[in-house]
Scaffold this active site. Structure first.
Site, mmCIF file in Angstrom:
data_model
loop_
_atom_site.group_PDB
_atom_site.id
_atom_site.type_symbol
_atom_site.label_atom_id
_atom_site.label_comp_id
_atom_site.label_asym_id
_atom_site.label_seq_id
_atom_site.Cartn_x
_atom_site.Cartn_y
_atom_site.Cartn_z
ATOM 1 N N ILE A 1 5.920 4.039 -4.309
ATOM 2 C CA ILE A 1 4.713 3.283 -3.964
ATOM 3 C C ILE A 1 4.128 3.814 -2.660
ATOM 4 O O ILE A 1 4.825 3.880 -1.640
ATOM 5 C CB ILE A 1 5.054 1.783 -3.847
ATOM 6 C CG1 ILE A 1 5.347 1.257 -5.248
ATOM 7 C CG2 ILE A 1 3.924 0.987 -3.212
ATOM 8 C CD1 ILE A 1 6.334 0.184 -5.302
ATOM 9 N N CYS A 2 2.856 4.198 -2.740
ATOM 10 C CA CYS A 2 2.116 4.691 -1.570
ATOM 11 C C CYS A 2 2.886 5.820 -0.875
ATOM 12 O O CYS A 2 3.188 6.829 -1.498
ATOM 13 C CB CYS A 2 1.815 3.521 -0.637
ATOM 14 S SG CYS A 2 0.622 3.939 0.643
ATOM 15 N N MET A 3 3.232 5.654 0.396
ATOM 16 C CA MET A 3 3.957 6.704 1.117
ATOM 17 C C MET A 3 5.319 6.954 0.451
ATOM 18 O O MET A 3 5.804 8.097 0.400
ATOM 19 C CB MET A 3 4.166 6.236 2.557
ATOM 20 C CG MET A 3 4.772 7.230 3.480
ATOM 21 S SD MET A 3 5.169 6.368 5.022
ATOM 22 C CE MET A 3 5.412 7.732 6.115
#
Lengths: 297, 410
Positions: B149-151
């Site tokens: 998720i994301c980073m």
């Protein structure tokens, strides 16, 4: 002998009189204080006598200095040196006053512009003159006093304190400009809302629901913020603030380390060194464990 | 003139009504705010099965295990993984469990000053690799499924490129991989400011400072309008509970280790090395062509933090031929918490993974302790070697989205 020469002679004579009486007074005082002690060989070695000698020597130097000063030619040059002190103070005050007037002028110009005309969704050439003027004046007129070379045993401490004051001033100026940037969209949205309401009033379409106006205003404000935040001007101000904050924090920490060194507590600097050692050690250990596992397999 | 008088009368009448409503609302609101509220996050039961420094591994076990390969979820270092289990009825984790999928989730913990030297390499090749090995050993499997998720998604991409033999399927969600875009404000600011210096100045990059940055992305909505909305609905207990949960999550923001923050900003945001396969972790190049396992890539059409432009190049850059882009009509967080996306996101992942399990059967011989598993790595499970597995390429061309509601990006 003209009037000026007469005045000078009087001052010189008065000063000579004063220096003589001052030398005599301090000489007598020393005699009175130390004169009662005996002059035996034993007493010559005790600390009290050593102090007396030091005082006597000091008094002689003072006397010699005063006598030298009281000579007319030396006194004249000393008085001339003293003349330059008020000149220096006046020059400083003049510079500060000019800077202050300049800043006030810029502020007045900016104040006059408020409410004159605000173009919606445009942030090119934002009026940041006041902040720029302040920064320019600070950098040209005041900063140099903080950068005067420091001397002596405490020079490094003094330098660090001067740097702290300097970086704090720059950070405050940058932060003010940054905060001002966030005020601009509010000003612009207010102006846009005025126009919109005027238009609605002209058409006879004034809403009776305040929420409608709020929604209109918040949408306009959001639009203005979006335009501002994407602008290169904002990125520049943000970057200046970040850099000023980082430099101020660095200067503050340096001063704090100086103070904390005197206390029996580790500083962040000490701990960072320790953490770094620990980090490197952990990496080495896990690498060795991995190699050991591989060799076992 | 008469028209103006009518308008003023109406306005005054409305003002009186509004004042009356506000009075009633305030009375009700005080009752709601003073009553016990259920604002707990992350209520789905889990077990901590692995710990290393500040990092913990949460294990969520379904009532009935229906899928052979467990899923490891890697969250970002910004904010916390509790967002995936925000509240009953809006829990991605619960959706996975209901489908019989075993879920592991990394809790990165709260970095302290001690962690300031920890790099991306330490996260990816250190913590993540140790955790993946732990799960593989525990389940006696050569590969596991990975979701980021994301980073955390960027970390998963790096990991999958460097350890492709350990990953069966890769799912990236709102994952920035192409940083050369000016669509998102975050991309602009990271590129044109020296934000990375703040991490070193504070020891680590403070979570509160990052949160301030996120609020400044849209001050009108996030600092003002949001709380006007709260004021208008604070007499509604459900609304208040949900709002407080979200507030708790948003402002529960751990610091990011300075070295990681610096590297992420300079190598990713400024130099855009990841998508070009030029990023190096501890001297090892992250070559995206090594990502040969199936890849499912989710992103949000209205994501202001990680815009579609930052996500959609990944599927073209990897070596895998089984890839799929799914662009949901929502924002950065909406993918995980909006009711509509809850119906699309979780079920799509479960289905996608199931399709790629083939005829694999759920192993009944799972060990609950990693230490029970042989360290030699030569044990054979279901015909596969624990040490090496050739990734299966199920489909030779890009697959189509399963649901007509899901917009295919390319």
């Amino acid at each position: 002998m003209n009037q000026d020469q007469k005045k000078e002679t009087v001052i010189t004579s008065l000063f000579a009189q004063w220096t003589k009486s001052a030398t005599d007074f301090w000489g007598n005082m020393l005699q009175m204080q130390f004169g009662m002690s005996d002059a035996s060989e034993a007493s010559r070695k005790n600390p009290f006598h050593q102090t007396q000698k030091a005082y006597e020597s000091g008094a002689k130097i003072l006397g010699a200095l005063i006598s030298t000063l009281s000579q007319p030619e030396n006194l004249e040059s000393a008085l001339k040196g003293m003349d330059s002190l008020p000149e220096f103070i006046i020059q400083m005050a003049q510079q500060s006053w000019e800077s202050y007037l300049e800043l006030q002028k810029k502020m007045a110009e900016s104040a006059a512009k408020i409410g004159q005309h605000t173009e919606a969704y445009k942030f090119e050439g934002i009026d940041q003159n006041v902040f720029k003027a302040w920064r320019d004046i600070y950098e040209k007129e005041f900063r140099q006093y903080l950068n005067v070379p420091q001397l002596g045993l405490n020079r490094f401490h003094q330098e660090r304190i001067a740097r702290l004051i300097d970086t704090l001033n720059i950070f405050q100026a940058s932060l003010n400009e940054f905060i001002y940037m966030f005020y601009i969209p509010i000003e612009k949205s207010g102006a846009v809302m005025q126009e919109k309401i005027e238009q609605l009033a002209e058409k006879g379409e004034i809403h009776d629901n305040f929420k409608e106006y709020y929604n209109m205003w918040i949408k306009t404000l959001e639009g203005h913020y979006m335009t501002l935040l994407k602008s290169p001007e904002y990125a520049e101000v943000m970057n200046n603030t970040i850099n000023a904050l980082v430099q101020y924090r660095e200067a503050k920490q340096e001063v704090l380390y100086d103070i904390l060194k005197e206390f029996p507590i580790p500083t962040n600097k000490d701990m960072d060194e320790l953490y770094n050692d620990l980090y490197i050690l952990k990496k080495k250990v896990s690498e060795l464990c991995r190699k050991l596992d591989e060799s076992r397999q | 003139m008469s028209q103006s008088n009518v308008a003023v009368n109406l306005i005054l009448k409305k003002l009186a009504e509004t004042t009356e409503k506000a009075k009633t609302r305030a009375k009700k609101a005080s009752e709601v705010l003073l009553s016990p509220l259920d604002t707990e996050l992350s209520t789905t039961p889990y077990e901590v099965v692995y710990k290393e420094d500040r990092v913990r591994l949460k294990y969520y076990r379904p009532t009935e295990v229906k899928q052979k390969y467990p899923l490891l979820v890697v969250y970002a270092l910004i904010n916390r993984e509790t967002m995936l289990d925000l509240q009953p009825g809006r829990s991605v984790v619960q959706n996975f469990l209901d489908s019989g999928l075993e879920v592991y989730m990394i809790d990165w913990g709260y970095p302290t000053r001690k962690d300031k030297y920890v790099t991306i390499d330490d996260h990816v090749n250190g913590y993540m690799d140790n955790i993946v090995d732990f799960i593989r050993k525990k389940h006696q499997l050569p590969q596991i499924n990975l979701m980021g998720i994301c980073m955390g998604g960027a970390f998963c991409v790096m990991y999958s490129a460097l350890h492709s033999e350990k990953i069966k399927n890769l799912i990236t969600t709102v994952t920035p991989t192409n940083f050369d875009t000016d669509k998102g404000l975050l991309h602009v600011w990271m590129k044109y400011t020296d934000a990375f210096l703040m991490g070193e100045s504070y020891g680590n990059m403070p979570g509160d400072l990052m949160n301030l940055g996120f609020l400044l992305l849209n001050p009108a909505r996030l600092i003002l309008d949001k709380y006007v909305g709260f004021y208008e609905n604070m007499d509604d207990k459900d609304f208040v509970e949900n709002f407080i949960r979200m507030e708790k999550w948003i402002f529960d923001s751990p610091d990011v280790p300075a070295a990681t923050f610096h590297q992420f900003v300079t190598d990713c945001y400024r130099k855009n090395l990841l998508i070009q396969s030029k990023l190096e972790l501890n001297g090892r190049r992250v070559d995206l062509k090594n990502i040969t396992m199936p890849l499912l890539n989710f992103y949000g059409q209205y994501d202001h933090l990680v815009p579609p432009e930052a996500c959609e190049l990944l599927t073209k850059a990897v070596g895998s031929k089984d890839t799929e882009d799914i662009c949901l009509k929502t924002g950065h967080i909406g993918i995980y918490v909006s009711s509509k996306c809850q119906r699309e996101f979780g079920p799509k992942i479960v289905k996608w993974l199931k399709e790629r399990e083939g005829d694999a059967k759920v192993s009944g011989s799972r060990s609950d302790k990693a230490s029970d598993i042989s360290q030699t790595g030569d044990r054979k499970i279901a015909g596969e070697s624990l040490r090496y597995v050739s990734p299966k390429k199920l489909v030779g061309k890009k697959s189509k989205p399963a649901s007509p509601e899901l917009k295919k990006a390319n």
